[in-house]
Write a protein that holds these residues in place. Sequence first.
Motif, PDB file in Angstrom:
ATOM      1  N   MET A 159       1.053  -1.102  -0.146  1.00  0.00           N
ATOM      2  CA  MET A 159      -0.590   0.415  -0.405  1.00  0.00           C
ATOM      3  C   MET A 159       0.853   1.248  -0.162  1.00  0.00           C
ATOM      4  SD  MET A 159      -3.081  -1.016   2.329  1.00  0.00           S
ATOM      5  CE  MET A 159      -4.104   0.547   2.849  1.00  0.00           C
ATOM      6  N   VAL A 160       1.898   1.494   0.977  1.00  0.00           N
ATOM      7  CA  VAL A 160       2.929   2.780   1.111  1.00  0.00           C
ATOM      8  C   VAL A 160       3.341   2.862  -0.739  1.00  0.00           C
ATOM      9  CG1 VAL A 160       4.313   3.395   2.086  1.00  0.00           C
ATOM     10  CG2 VAL A 160       2.900   2.274   3.247  1.00  0.00           C
ATOM     11  N   SER A 161       4.399   1.325  -0.958  1.00  0.00           N
ATOM     12  CA  SER A 161       4.704   1.296  -2.600  1.00  0.00           C
ATOM     13  C   SER A 161       3.788   1.967  -2.984  1.00  0.00           C
ATOM     14  CB  SER A 161       4.399  -0.416  -2.758  1.00  0.00           C
ATOM     15  OG  SER A 161       6.526  -0.700  -1.582  1.00  0.00           O
ATOM     16  N   GLY A 162       2.705   2.070  -3.396  1.00  0.00           N
ATOM     17  CA  GLY A 162       1.666   2.279  -4.010  1.00  0.00           C
ATOM     18  C   GLY A 162       1.443   3.927  -3.744  1.00  0.00           C
ATOM     19  N   ALA A 163       1.844   3.975  -3.062  1.00  0.00           N
ATOM     20  CA  ALA A 163       1.793   6.367  -2.833  1.00  0.00           C
ATOM     21  C   ALA A 163       2.753   6.526  -2.797  1.00  0.00           C
ATOM     22  CB  ALA A 163       1.282   5.800  -1.005  1.00  0.00           C
ATOM     23  N   VAL A 164       3.796   5.798  -3.537  1.00  0.00           N
ATOM     24  CA  VAL A 164       4.770   6.461  -3.494  1.00  0.00           C
ATOM     25  C   VAL A 164       5.372   6.965  -4.698  1.00  0.00           C
ATOM     26  CG1 VAL A 164       7.810   6.257  -4.114  1.00  0.00           C
ATOM     27  CG2 VAL A 164       6.351   5.079  -2.242  1.00  0.00           C
ATOM     28  N   THR A 165       4.293   8.001  -5.009  1.00  0.00           N
ATOM     29  CA  THR A 165       4.836   8.798  -6.310  1.00  0.00           C
ATOM     30  C   THR A 165       4.300  10.043  -6.573  1.00  0.00           C
ATOM     31  OG1 THR A 165       1.908   9.322  -6.341  1.00  0.00           O
ATOM     32  CG2 THR A 165       2.243   7.532  -7.471  1.00  0.00           C
ATOM     33  N   GLY A 166       4.918  10.647  -7.754  1.00  0.00           N
ATOM     34  CA  GLY A 166       5.247  12.345  -7.608  1.00  0.00           C
ATOM     35  C   GLY A 166       6.881  12.041  -8.824  1.00  0.00           C
ATOM     36  N   PRO A 167       6.939  12.847  -8.838  1.00  0.00           N
ATOM     37  CA  PRO A 167       8.123  13.278 -10.267  1.00  0.00           C
ATOM     38  C   PRO A 167       9.747  13.937  -9.430  1.00  0.00           C
ATOM     39  CG  PRO A 167       6.523  15.861  -9.663  1.00  0.00           C
ATOM     40  CD  PRO A 167       6.053  14.643  -9.162  1.00  0.00           C
ATOM     41  N   THR A 168       9.249  14.125  -8.099  1.00  0.00           N
ATOM     42  CA  THR A 168       9.998  14.693  -7.818  1.00  0.00           C
ATOM     43  C   THR A 168      10.220  13.417  -5.946  1.00  0.00           C
ATOM     44  OG1 THR A 168       9.492  16.255  -5.750  1.00  0.00           O
ATOM     45  CG2 THR A 168      10.331  16.922  -7.670  1.00  0.00           C
ATOM     46  N   ARG A 175       5.114  11.395   0.538  1.00  0.00           N
ATOM     47  CA  ARG A 175       3.583  10.301   0.355  1.00  0.00           C
ATOM     48  C   ARG A 175       3.439   9.759   0.874  1.00  0.00           C
ATOM     49  NH1 ARG A 175      -0.402  11.701  -3.812  1.00  0.00           N
ATOM     50  NH2 ARG A 175      -0.050   9.257  -4.038  1.00  0.00           N
ATOM     51  N   ALA A 176       4.958   8.854   1.474  1.00  0.00           N
ATOM     52  CA  ALA A 176       5.307   7.453   1.863  1.00  0.00           C
ATOM     53  C   ALA A 176       5.404   7.326   3.129  1.00  0.00           C
ATOM     54  CB  ALA A 176       6.585   6.770   1.303  1.00  0.00           C
ATOM     55  N   THR A 177       5.780   8.901   3.637  1.00  0.00           N
ATOM     56  CA  THR A 177       5.624   8.969   4.789  1.00  0.00           C
ATOM     57  C   THR A 177       4.494   8.849   5.373  1.00  0.00           C
ATOM     58  OG1 THR A 177       6.352  11.259   4.693  1.00  0.00           O
ATOM     59  CG2 THR A 177       8.104   9.309   5.324  1.00  0.00           C
ATOM     60  N   ALA A 178       3.416   9.739   4.952  1.00  0.00           N
ATOM     61  CA  ALA A 178       1.721  10.210   4.993  1.00  0.00           C
ATOM     62  C   ALA A 178       0.929   8.878   4.646  1.00  0.00           C
ATOM     63  CB  ALA A 178       1.121  10.833   3.713  1.00  0.00           C
ATOM     64  N   ALA A 179       1.799   8.273   4.416  1.00  0.00           N
ATOM     65  CA  ALA A 179       0.823   6.658   3.977  1.00  0.00           C
ATOM     66  C   ALA A 179       1.152   5.907   5.245  1.00  0.00           C
ATOM     67  CB  ALA A 179       1.378   5.576   2.575  1.00  0.00           C
ATOM     68  N   TRP A 180       2.470   5.884   5.210  1.00  0.00           N
ATOM     69  CA  TRP A 180       2.861   5.162   6.486  1.00  0.00           C
ATOM     70  C   TRP A 180       1.962   5.980   8.260  1.00  0.00           C
ATOM     71  CZ3 TRP A 180       4.559   0.323   6.771  1.00  0.00           C
ATOM     72  CH2 TRP A 180       5.451  -0.050   5.686  1.00  0.00           C
ATOM     73  N   ARG A 181       1.996   6.580   8.192  1.00  0.00           N
ATOM     74  CA  ARG A 181       1.385   7.609   9.320  1.00  0.00           C
ATOM     75  C   ARG A 181      -0.297   6.831   9.184  1.00  0.00           C
ATOM     76  NH1 ARG A 181       1.893  12.204   8.013  1.00  0.00           N
ATOM     77  NH2 ARG A 181       0.045  12.586   7.275  1.00  0.00           N
ATOM     78  N   LEU A 182      -0.692   7.254   7.937  1.00  0.00           N
ATOM     79  CA  LEU A 182      -2.399   6.590   7.858  1.00  0.00           C
ATOM     80  C   LEU A 182      -1.961   5.118   8.485  1.00  0.00           C
ATOM     81  CD1 LEU A 182      -2.848   8.725   4.655  1.00  0.00           C
ATOM     82  CD2 LEU A 182      -4.588   9.046   7.122  1.00  0.00           C
ATOM     83  N   LEU A 183      -1.866   4.529   8.408  1.00  0.00           N
ATOM     84  CA  LEU A 183      -1.101   3.212   8.276  1.00  0.00           C
ATOM     85  C   LEU A 183      -0.726   3.036  10.384  1.00  0.00           C
ATOM     86  CD1 LEU A 183      -0.258   1.333   5.210  1.00  0.00           C
ATOM     87  CD2 LEU A 183      -2.531   0.950   6.269  1.00  0.00           C
ATOM     88  N   GLY A 184      -0.775   4.200  10.407  1.00  0.00           N
ATOM     89  CA  GLY A 184      -0.605   3.968  12.680  1.00  0.00           C
ATOM     90  C   GLY A 184       1.279   3.752  12.395  1.00  0.00           C
ATOM     91  N   VAL A 185       2.145   3.432  11.806  1.00  0.00           N
ATOM     92  CA  VAL A 185       3.622   3.179  12.018  1.00  0.00           C
ATOM     93  C   VAL A 185       4.347   4.080  11.901  1.00  0.00           C
ATOM     94  CG1 VAL A 185       4.735   1.718  10.969  1.00  0.00           C
ATOM     95  CG2 VAL A 185       2.776   1.433  10.357  1.00  0.00           C
ATOM     96  N   GLU A 186       5.220   4.311  12.764  1.00  0.00           N
ATOM     97  CA  GLU A 186       6.137   5.476  12.950  1.00  0.00           C
ATOM     98  C   GLU A 186       7.217   5.202  11.961  1.00  0.00           C
ATOM     99  OE1 GLU A 186       9.276   7.028  16.268  1.00  0.00           O
ATOM    100  OE2 GLU A 186       7.899   5.196  17.021  1.00  0.00           O
TER     101      GLU A 186
END
Length: 195
Positions: A159-168, A175-186
């Motif tokens: 799921m986090v890998s799927g969120a890893v998008t963007g040109p930079t 986006r990756a750290t936000a996805a981990w945060r939404l999953l409750g993972v530090e």
Amino acid sequence: MTRQPPPGERRSANEGPKAAARNRAALVAAAREIYAESGLRAPLSAIAKRAGVGQAVLYRHFPDRSALVFAVLEENVGQIERAAQSVGLADVVGVLTWHQTESAAFVGMLHSEGVGSHAEVPSYAAELSRRVERALRLRLPDGHRLAARSEDLMIAVSMVSGAVTGPTREQREHRATAAWRLLGVEVGPVRPFTG
């Protein structure tokens, strides 16, 4: 006739194995960068040029494209495994996240477990994905929300890998750290593991 170096310039000594190790490391680093920019089908000549070596040196270390891809992915997984031996879960997740934001090939490898029976997925990719899972489980505390069911951990990673998008890189990391945060993972510092 042998060319003599101009006065004041010394001829470089043959460094043998030191140069070989340095060239290999430069090729792997260049491949990681080029693959992140252009994908796995990027010309090998571009990788050699970025590494500052000739194509013959590239082929001396990596006889074909898949050997170079494997070397990059193996280094990524090795860093995660070494981190899991010495730092806590948040820091291991930080290392994992760094590799997710740096390498589309690494992200693809993490998704290989679910499609391992397809011919286009190399068997080594599925094995590397299993090694990442084992490394993460080393630091996953009993009762952690991602330990509830056996597949939950790698579903979260996918799921986090799927969120890893963007040109930079910065956008992908955000986006990756936000996805981990939404999953409750530090997530610890997002960086490669050098220890």
